[in-house]
Design an enzyme around this catalytic site. Sequence first.
Site, PDB file in Angstrom:
ATOM      1  N   TYR A 142      -5.008   0.968  -2.164  1.00 25.91           N
ATOM      2  CA  TYR A 142      -4.560   2.357  -2.261  1.00 25.91           C
ATOM      3  C   TYR A 142      -3.692   2.579  -3.502  1.00 25.91           C
ATOM      4  CZ  TYR A 142      -6.168   4.236   2.208  1.00 25.91           C
ATOM      5  OH  TYR A 142      -6.936   4.707   3.235  1.00 25.91           O
ATOM      6  N   LYS A 193     -10.298 -10.642   4.961  1.00 19.61           N
ATOM      7  CA  LYS A 193     -11.587 -11.234   4.553  1.00 19.61           C
ATOM      8  C   LYS A 193     -11.306 -12.364   3.574  1.00 19.61           C
ATOM      9  CE  LYS A 193     -15.524  -9.617   4.284  1.00 19.61           C
ATOM     10  NZ  LYS A 193     -16.617 -10.136   5.153  1.00 19.61           N
ATOM     11  N   ASP A 225     -14.452  -7.648   9.380  1.00 19.96           N
ATOM     12  CA  ASP A 225     -15.720  -7.075   9.862  1.00 19.96           C
ATOM     13  C   ASP A 225     -15.966  -7.485  11.311  1.00 19.96           C
ATOM     14  OD1 ASP A 225     -16.053  -9.689   8.972  1.00 19.96           O
ATOM     15  OD2 ASP A 225     -18.098  -9.391   8.244  1.00 19.96           O
ATOM     16  N   ASP A 249      -6.911   1.450   7.688  1.00 20.37           N
ATOM     17  CA  ASP A 249      -7.408   2.820   7.694  1.00 20.37           C
ATOM     18  C   ASP A 249      -8.680   2.900   8.536  1.00 20.37           C
ATOM     19  OD1 ASP A 249      -7.657   5.548   6.872  1.00 20.37           O
ATOM     20  OD2 ASP A 249      -9.178   4.917   5.426  1.00 20.37           O
ATOM     21  N   ASP A 253      -9.337   4.199  12.760  1.00 17.81           N
ATOM     22  CA  ASP A 253     -10.255   5.273  13.168  1.00 17.81           C
ATOM     23  C   ASP A 253     -11.168   4.785  14.297  1.00 17.81           C
ATOM     24  OD1 ASP A 253      -9.320   7.169  11.334  1.00 17.81           O
ATOM     25  OD2 ASP A 253     -11.345   7.845  10.843  1.00 17.81           O
TER      26      ASP A 253
HETATM   27  C1  IPM Z   1      -5.018   8.110   7.272  1.00 18.96           C
HETATM   28  C2  IPM Z   1      -5.803   9.016   6.372  1.00 18.96           C
HETATM   29  C3  IPM Z   1      -5.252   8.901   4.956  1.00 18.96           C
HETATM   30  C4  IPM Z   1      -5.474   7.492   4.488  1.00 18.96           C
HETATM   31  C5  IPM Z   1      -5.812   9.922   3.959  1.00 18.96           C
HETATM   32  C6  IPM Z   1      -5.606  11.353   4.427  1.00 18.96           C
HETATM   33  C7  IPM Z   1      -5.232   9.738   2.586  1.00 18.96           C
HETATM   34  O1  IPM Z   1      -7.149   8.728   6.446  1.00 18.96           O
HETATM   35  O2  IPM Z   1      -3.781   8.274   7.364  1.00 18.96           O
HETATM   36  O3  IPM Z   1      -5.619   7.249   7.922  1.00 18.96           O
HETATM   37  O4  IPM Z   1      -6.546   7.146   3.973  1.00 18.96           O
HETATM   38  O5  IPM Z   1      -4.550   6.684   4.640  1.00 18.96           O
HETATM   39 MG    MG Z   2      -7.638   7.268   7.921  1.00 17.90          MG
END
Ligand code: IPM
Ligand code: MG
Length: 367
Positions: A142, A193, A225, A249, A253
């Site tokens: 990042y 990884k 993975d 990240d 999700d």
């Molecule tokens: C998260 C989001 C952010 C990230 C974006 C909005 C920059 O996806 O907080 O998970 O990638 O960290």
């Molecule tokens: Mg995210």
Amino acid sequence: MATFKLLLLPGDGIGPEVMAEVETVISHLERTGLASFAIERDLVGGAAYDAHGKAISEEAMRTAQAADAVLFGAVGGPKWAGVPYDARPEAGLLRLRKELGLFANLRPAICYPALADASALKRELVEGLDLMIVRELTGGVYFGEPKEIVTLETGEKRAVDTQLYTTGEIDRIARVAFDLARARGNKVSSAEKHNVMKTGVLWKEVVTKVHADYQDVALEHILADNCAMQLVRAPKQFDVIVCDNLFGDILSDVAAMLTGSLGMLPSASLGAPDPETGKRKSLYEPVHGSAPDIAGQGLANPIAMIGSLAMALRYSFGLGEAADRLEAAIKSALAGGVRTRDIAGPGANAVSTKDMGAAIVRALENG
Ligand code: IPM
Ligand code: MG
């Protein structure tokens, strides 16, 4: 009674709607005499771009630096698709994370029994799920330099992002994970990884070293993975997962969806404790985004945002008991059948963002 300095940054899309419900809960907490909050509000993301031409103003950054905690809604939307890269809405969030030094991102994924059927996985796989992703938040790909797109002599373009970690960065996030595990299921899964990446090799080495100080906690190393695969195969095997910024990240999700809806997941981003005061900078935000498709319609689920306030009570204000009560109120509203559209299931009755907020405050009053 203590007064806490709180900065609210609702942002874009559904951010302002879900933040309004947090304000309702805060008013309730104040009425009960639990704490008082000195609240400031400012813009971030596209809203800040529209007002100031950048994703967060210098003044908002100063307020954030001075706050005991920042509550953040969501940023982004198609309206700002064409703005310059450095001013894109997400840049506001990334700047806050970096400049406040919020290296430790805690993303709990809890599947409430009442919602097990809303998960994409079978009930028996997710019911009772309670895991915590500890994501490194200020390093890795990042922020690593160089980060650029250059045009070569041939006219071809080349894009570079840099994945970069130092021992110190890995050491401190590993300690956060082990400390959390001690208060939970006593197991850390470290995802990287090392079979492909030098940062993975170093990550594994440093986490193994830190583990020497936490012999009472079980440690497993898992390829990132494989971790993704295990999360959708048998997620209850996990307690604390620690990983770098990008893997975190993605894995968070995945974990979010196991719980039924992205609208359920809060998160805490914490800095290092100040050596003198012991205070740490902190920002709390839902894992979900700005959901521009449903913004302004009162359809959004405010639970992730309200759950983020609960995390602020626990990690920034030393109000663990109040946090427990707020989390219990969320659980009880759900158990009472109150559902926003994202968790209602096909054809079932859904309530508005406001109604969900009100149901949680009612549960707090009765709890
Ligand atoms: C998260 C989001 C952010 C990230 C974006 C909005 C920059 O996806 O907080 O998970 O990638 O960290
Ligand atoms: Mg995210």
